[in-house]
Scaffold this motif. Structure first.
Motif, PDB file in Angstrom:
ATOM      1  N   GLN A   1       0.806  -1.217   0.000  1.00 40.46           N
ATOM      2  CA  GLN A   1       0.000   0.000   0.000  1.00 40.46           C
ATOM      3  C   GLN A   1       0.841   1.270   0.000  1.00 40.46           C
ATOM      4  OE1 GLN A   1      -2.485  -0.781   3.411  1.00 40.46           O
ATOM      5  NE2 GLN A   1      -3.960  -1.974   2.217  1.00 40.46           N
ATOM      6  N   SER A   2       2.095   1.166   0.443  1.00 44.09           N
ATOM      7  CA  SER A   2       2.982   2.339   0.480  1.00 44.09           C
ATOM      8  C   SER A   2       3.782   2.523  -0.793  1.00 44.09           C
ATOM      9  CB  SER A   2       3.953   2.219   1.667  1.00 44.09           C
ATOM     10  OG  SER A   2       3.252   2.126   2.882  1.00 44.09           O
ATOM     11  N   CYS A   3       3.725   1.551  -1.696  1.00 41.99           N
ATOM     12  CA  CYS A   3       4.539   1.613  -2.915  1.00 41.99           C
ATOM     13  C   CYS A   3       4.021   2.730  -3.829  1.00 41.99           C
ATOM     14  CB  CYS A   3       4.511   0.272  -3.636  1.00 41.99           C
ATOM     15  SG  CYS A   3       5.563   0.227  -5.106  1.00 41.99           S
ATOM     16  N   PRO A   4       4.859   3.694  -4.204  1.00 43.38           N
ATOM     17  CA  PRO A   4       4.374   4.841  -4.987  1.00 43.38           C
ATOM     18  C   PRO A   4       4.162   4.550  -6.469  1.00 43.38           C
ATOM     19  CG  PRO A   4       6.715   5.077  -4.543  1.00 43.38           C
ATOM     20  CD  PRO A   4       6.262   3.864  -3.802  1.00 43.38           C
ATOM     21  N   ASP A   5       4.866   3.547  -7.009  1.00 48.64           N
ATOM     22  CA  ASP A   5       4.754   3.234  -8.437  1.00 48.64           C
ATOM     23  C   ASP A   5       3.614   2.255  -8.668  1.00 48.64           C
ATOM     24  OD1 ASP A   5       5.822   3.079 -11.261  1.00 48.64           O
ATOM     25  OD2 ASP A   5       6.088   0.979 -10.634  1.00 48.64           O
ATOM     26  N   GLU A   6       2.679   2.601  -9.548  1.00 45.11           N
ATOM     27  CA  GLU A   6       1.477   1.794  -9.755  1.00 45.11           C
ATOM     28  C   GLU A   6       1.799   0.392 -10.246  1.00 45.11           C
ATOM     29  OE1 GLU A   6      -2.767   1.994 -12.247  1.00 45.11           O
ATOM     30  OE2 GLU A   6      -1.326   3.663 -12.336  1.00 45.11           O
ATOM     31  N   SER A   7       2.716   0.286 -11.205  1.00 44.96           N
ATOM     32  CA  SER A   7       3.087  -1.021 -11.739  1.00 44.96           C
ATOM     33  C   SER A   7       3.700  -1.904 -10.658  1.00 44.96           C
ATOM     34  CB  SER A   7       4.079  -0.859 -12.894  1.00 44.96           C
ATOM     35  OG  SER A   7       4.647  -2.092 -13.256  1.00 44.96           O
ATOM     36  N   SER A   8       4.615  -1.331  -9.890  1.00 48.36           N
ATOM     37  CA  SER A   8       5.258  -2.104  -8.819  1.00 48.36           C
ATOM     38  C   SER A   8       4.254  -2.489  -7.748  1.00 48.36           C
ATOM     39  CB  SER A   8       6.392  -1.286  -8.199  1.00 48.36           C
ATOM     40  OG  SER A   8       7.361  -0.950  -9.156  1.00 48.36           O
ATOM     41  N   ARG A   9       3.318  -1.589  -7.464  1.00 53.67           N
ATOM     42  CA  ARG A   9       2.301  -1.882  -6.456  1.00 53.67           C
ATOM     43  C   ARG A   9       1.430  -3.060  -6.881  1.00 53.67           C
ATOM     44  NH1 ARG A   9       0.666   2.849  -6.044  1.00 53.67           N
ATOM     45  NH2 ARG A   9      -1.272   2.802  -7.254  1.00 53.67           N
ATOM     46  N   ALA A  10       1.047  -3.089  -8.156  1.00 48.89           N
ATOM     47  CA  ALA A  10       0.234  -4.201  -8.659  1.00 48.89           C
ATOM     48  C   ALA A  10       1.010  -5.511  -8.603  1.00 48.89           C
ATOM     49  CB  ALA A  10      -0.216  -3.907 -10.085  1.00 48.89           C
ATOM     50  N   THR A  11       2.298  -5.458  -8.913  1.00 47.71           N
ATOM     51  CA  THR A  11       3.135  -6.659  -8.867  1.00 47.71           C
ATOM     52  C   THR A  11       3.263  -7.162  -7.436  1.00 47.71           C
ATOM     53  OG1 THR A  11       4.413  -5.820 -10.752  1.00 47.71           O
ATOM     54  CG2 THR A  11       5.383  -7.612  -9.478  1.00 47.71           C
ATOM     55  N   LEU A  12       3.524  -6.251  -6.512  1.00 50.33           N
ATOM     56  CA  LEU A  12       3.658  -6.643  -5.109  1.00 50.33           C
ATOM     57  C   LEU A  12       2.339  -7.162  -4.555  1.00 50.33           C
ATOM     58  CD1 LEU A  12       5.898  -3.727  -3.773  1.00 50.33           C
ATOM     59  CD2 LEU A  12       6.563  -6.116  -4.082  1.00 50.33           C
ATOM     60  N   LYS A  13       1.227  -6.592  -5.009  1.00 49.82           N
ATOM     61  CA  LYS A  13      -0.089  -7.074  -4.561  1.00 49.82           C
ATOM     62  C   LYS A  13      -0.291  -8.526  -4.971  1.00 49.82           C
ATOM     63  CE  LYS A  13      -4.421  -6.658  -3.061  1.00 49.82           C
ATOM     64  NZ  LYS A  13      -4.882  -8.030  -3.172  1.00 49.82           N
ATOM     65  N   LEU A  14       0.092  -8.846  -6.192  1.00 48.15           N
ATOM     66  CA  LEU A  14      -0.015 -10.219  -6.678  1.00 48.15           C
ATOM     67  C   LEU A  14       0.802 -11.162  -5.801  1.00 48.15           C
ATOM     68  CD1 LEU A  14      -0.607 -12.432  -8.842  1.00 48.15           C
ATOM     69  CD2 LEU A  14       1.389 -11.569 -10.094  1.00 48.15           C
ATOM     70  N   VAL A  15       2.039 -10.784  -5.519  1.00 47.98           N
ATOM     71  CA  VAL A  15       2.931 -11.640  -4.740  1.00 47.98           C
ATOM     72  C   VAL A  15       2.445 -11.754  -3.292  1.00 47.98           C
ATOM     73  CG1 VAL A  15       5.307 -11.956  -3.991  1.00 47.98           C
ATOM     74  CG2 VAL A  15       4.858 -11.050  -6.257  1.00 47.98           C
ATOM     75  N   CYS A  16       1.951 -10.652  -2.755  1.00 49.21           N
ATOM     76  CA  CYS A  16       1.428 -10.664  -1.388  1.00 49.21           C
ATOM     77  C   CYS A  16       0.208 -11.576  -1.275  1.00 49.21           C
ATOM     78  CB  CYS A  16       1.075  -9.245  -0.962  1.00 49.21           C
ATOM     79  SG  CYS A  16       0.519  -9.090   0.745  1.00 49.21           S
ATOM     80  N   ASP A  17      -0.667 -11.527  -2.259  1.00 45.83           N
ATOM     81  CA  ASP A  17      -1.846 -12.407  -2.253  1.00 45.83           C
ATOM     82  C   ASP A  17      -1.439 -13.876  -2.267  1.00 45.83           C
ATOM     83  OD1 ASP A  17      -3.597 -10.287  -2.194  1.00 45.83           O
ATOM     84  OD2 ASP A  17      -3.917 -10.245  -4.361  1.00 45.83           O
ATOM     85  N   LEU A  18      -0.419 -14.188  -3.061  1.00 48.87           N
ATOM     86  CA  LEU A  18       0.040 -15.577  -3.106  1.00 48.87           C
ATOM     87  C   LEU A  18       0.588 -15.996  -1.749  1.00 48.87           C
ATOM     88  CD1 LEU A  18       0.655 -18.243  -4.454  1.00 48.87           C
ATOM     89  CD2 LEU A  18       2.767 -17.237  -5.378  1.00 48.87           C
ATOM     90  N   TYR A  19       1.390 -15.133  -1.117  1.00 50.06           N
ATOM     91  CA  TYR A  19       1.923 -15.472   0.204  1.00 50.06           C
ATOM     92  C   TYR A  19       0.790 -15.759   1.186  1.00 50.06           C
ATOM     93  CZ  TYR A  19       3.856 -15.015   4.867  1.00 50.06           C
ATOM     94  OH  TYR A  19       4.177 -15.259   6.176  1.00 50.06           O
ATOM     95  N   ALA A  20      -0.213 -14.879   1.211  1.00 50.16           N
ATOM     96  CA  ALA A  20      -1.301 -15.003   2.186  1.00 50.16           C
ATOM     97  C   ALA A  20      -2.131 -16.256   1.936  1.00 50.16           C
ATOM     98  CB  ALA A  20      -2.186 -13.760   2.136  1.00 50.16           C
ATOM     99  N   LEU A  21      -2.577 -16.446   0.701  1.00 52.50           N
ATOM    100  CA  LEU A  21      -3.486 -17.564   0.416  1.00 52.50           C
ATOM    101  C   LEU A  21      -2.766 -18.903   0.465  1.00 52.50           C
ATOM    102  CD1 LEU A  21      -5.647 -15.920  -2.378  1.00 52.50           C
ATOM    103  CD2 LEU A  21      -6.252 -16.322   0.017  1.00 52.50           C
ATOM    104  N   ASP A  22      -1.497 -18.928   0.089  1.00 52.16           N
ATOM    105  CA  ASP A  22      -0.731 -20.169   0.199  1.00 52.16           C
ATOM    106  C   ASP A  22      -0.605 -20.588   1.651  1.00 52.16           C
ATOM    107  OD1 ASP A  22       1.204 -22.231  -0.963  1.00 52.16           O
ATOM    108  OD2 ASP A  22       2.495 -21.205   0.481  1.00 52.16           O
TER     109      ASP A  22
END
Length: 698
Positions: free
Chosen positions: A603-624
């Protein structure tokens, strides 16, 4: 009448749930049909865009921006200068095949060269900017893990003990010599019979008021100092932990004041020979880290000046009187160990660095290596196989999560060193214990998985998995055995739980217990337990609530069990009866902290592309992680069967999506090829096989 009302309410709830199930089924079908008709339509997700699904175009990753964000303030010029220095000094690079004695001498040359030629001043950074020190520690560990540990012994342990347990007279006398490597030293705490139980050590430091000296003695073989880094070859001093014994005029004759630390010279500054009364032996060849000269020390009536007592928390006057600002042995001991927490912080952070190297090599090779495929078509990369994605993609996600969690640990550690705030001291102690235990255990397992993921070529020494695995393995033991550290975390949680119900305050790290304990301990909502939409499953609030619900349930149940068993088994027996439960509680809590810091970073990432990428990876960590412990959630009806199935399907789908950007994700770690140093893990994958065959002599 009351029973009749309960029956009516139950019937109404059953009808409502049945109605909800029907409506939910219809809603799901409509949603899926609409996505087929309009595949670019994306459900709303609380302000964080969902990543495109497999049928859509591959996510675009701004790798440069992602890398900059990952670096933060801890990857500055000083780390690059370390990489550049060793890259320019081929004679200081550790060869694949090297003897124990050669490795030790090379490691010493590496460290002195870094300090005297590269201009790095580690001990100054320990005082002035701990984040810079840990950045250097990660960099030198990437060059050679033995070098990282030897540096940690010199500056975190030997230097840190002088700085943190001593007073101004000790800093004035030893600081420069430690910083410039003129005074190489050791940290002599562990004994042959005592490791984790430091209060049980047997080495004695008896004050002699006639000569104004302490007499350091090893009373039996079990008290020999063991596994002491820098002792076998290079050390000239040692911080020796011993029981401080004072003579008294009563019938006992002596008084034990508890464990204290003393500076003991062990070798002559000019001849380098062991000093009288000091016996030094070599602990010999180890499973890994053979560039570190671990030795054993025995002391036979070694006399040291009274001023060599590191006296920040307790002092002895010329006439043998003991004074301390802390009233009890236990409080002094806790304060002493609390000041040495930087070692655990460094190990947690460095372990993530090791994990990054392993993940980089495994992912790049898995993208390069092709094997099998559809009939009469080209072979496909092994990372296209779902089983391989299942091995490596959650690991990539975890590496990102650990990265942000350990950066948070560095932040609060640096703040603690500046402010000495009591609340922060407690937070750092507990969080460093938990993260060190959790991350190092995870990395140790992952190194074997990465080796396996690279098949036979992962077994070649040149591709580094063997040395990484062997060198890192001891991370699970030193600076606190992981099982012991997790018990400390569990003990702290139980203390917080008790204070919560006695109206006390809770510390910063565990504040979710204060804010949400009652709601987490309530019965699961039968409606939300069935929600299975992707927008819901990828909602950070659902993910974090699930993690914290599990922790709160474990905390409540283990508190109940301990109370029950203590009545018949006593406190120690009850703790031992519930030990596995306690370890699970601690791991669950640390996972909650990791996820919370991961979500903050997204949520603190200022770059939109990087934020979307990190969101994807974070979701995988949580749901896994939720899926891996799905039995716990199912047992308490937190997740209904349909929702469990949806979590599993979405986790596999996210693995596939992360696979599509796996190269960009590992490239964003920004480690040059001359740091990773594995032919099969080159950034330009087309060169990997040619470099590998050249190494073999073709």
């Amino acid at each position: 009448m009351e029973c009749s009302q309960q029956s009516t309410t139950s019937n109404q709830m059953a009808e409502y749930e049945a109605s909800y199930d029907d409506n939910a089924t219809v809603s799901r079908r409509i949603e899926r049909l609409s996505l087929h008709l309009n595949p670019m339509e994306k459900p709303h997700n609380g302000g964080l865009d969902l990543v495109q699904c497999a049928a859509r175009a591959k996510m675009k990753v701004n790798m440069e921006q992602l890398s900059i964000y990952m670096r933060g303030k801890y990857r500055d010029d000083v780390q690059q200068s370390v990489y550049d220095y060793f890259n320019s000094k081929p004679e200081l690079q550790t060869p694949i095949e090297i003897s124990k004695d050669e490795h030790r001498e090379l490691c010493m040359r590496q460290l002195t060269g870094l300090v005297r030629e590269c201009g790095v001043r580690p001990l100054r950074y320990v005082v002035e900017d701990p984040s810079k020190y840990f950045a250097i520690l990660e960099a030198v560990g990437s060059v050679d893990m033995s070098l990282g540990i030897k540096m940690g012994v010199q500056y975190s342990l030997w230097g840190g003990s002088v700085l943190n347990l001593g007073t101004k007279k000790h800093r004035d006398k030893y600081f420069e010599g430690i910083d410039n490597m003129e005074y190489p030293g050791c940290f002599a705490m562990t004994e042959l019979h005592h490791g984790s139980n430091v209060q049980g050590i047997q080495t004695l430091a008896t004050f002699d008021p006639i000569t104004d000296e302490f007499i350091i003695d090893t009373p039996n073989d079990g008290a020999i100092k063991w596994w002491i880094g820098n002792a076998a070859v290079h050390g000239k001093f040692a911080t020796v932990f011993a029981k401080l014994i004072l003579p008294t005029h009563d019938t006992k004759g002596t008084s034990d004041m508890g464990v204290h630390a003393f500076i003991v010279p062990i070798r002559d500054m000019n001849t380098h020979k062991a000093l009288p009364g000091v016996e030094i032996q070599d602990c010999g060849h180890k499973v890994g880290l053979n560039g570190v000269d671990n030795g054993a020390l025995r002391f036979r009536s070694v006399r040291i000046p009274r001023d060599n007592l590191l006296n920040r928390f307790g002092d002895v006057s010329r006439d043998g009187k003991y004074t301390s600002s802390l009233p009890t042995i236990n409080k002094r001991f806790a304060a002493t160990l609390g000041e040495l927490v930087g070692g655990r912080v460094g190990l947690a952070y460095s372990s993530v660095g090791v994990l990054k190297i392993a993940v980089i090599i495994a992912v790049r090779y898995s993208l390069l290596r092709q094997q099998f495929g559809p009939p009469k078509q080209p072979e496909i990369s092994i990372l296209d196989y779902q089983s391989h994605q299942h091995k490596l993609m959650p690991m990539v996600a975890s590496t990102y999560g650990f990265h942000f969690a350990t950066l948070h640990l560095l932040d609060i550690y640096s703040e603690m060193k500046k402010t000495h705030d009591e609340q922060l001291v407690g937070d750092v102690h507990a969080l460093s214990a938990g993260l060190k235990a959790y991350v190092t255990s995870y990395t140790a397992k992952s190194l074997s998985i990465c080796r396996e993921a690279c098949g036979g070529h992962g077994y070649a020494a040149v591709n580094r998995f063997g040395s990484l695995r062997n060198d890192h393995d001891i991370f699970q033991t030193f600076e606190g055995d992981n099982t012991v550290l997790l018990q400390q975390v569990a003990g702290d949680l139980l203390k917080q739980y008790k204070e919560k119900f006695q109206g006390g305050t809770l510390t910063v790290t565990w504040n979710y217990l204060r804010e949400s304990m009652n709601s987490y301990l309530a019965q699961p909502n039968p409606v939300t337990a069935r929600w299975e939409g992707e927008d819901h499953l990828r909602d950070p609030k659902f993910q974090l609530d699930a993690f914290r619900y599990r922790t709160s349930r474990l905390l409540q149940s283990v508190a109940f069990r301990l109370n029950k068993h203590s009545k018949t088994l006593g406190g120690f027996g009850a703790w031992n009866r519930c030990l596995n439960h306690l370890l699970t509680l601690a791991e669950s809590h640390i996972e909650s902290v990791i996820l919370a810091k991961f979500i903050d970073a997204v949520q603190s990432c200022p770059d939109e592309s990087s934020r979307a990428t990190l969101k994807l990876v974070c979701d995988l960590y949580a749901l896994d992680r939720i899926w891996k412990d799905i039995g716990t959630y199912r047992n308490v009806d937190y997740v209904a069967p349909n929702k469990a199935k949806a979590i599993h399907k979405l986790t596999e789908h996210l693995c596939f999506q992360v696979k599509n950007v796996a190269k960009e994700l590992v490239d964003a770690f920004d480690l040059p090829d001359y740091v990773t140093r594995a032919p099969i893990g080159m950034q330009a994958t087309e060169e990997a096989y040619s470099l590998y065959t050249q190494y073999a002599g073709f």
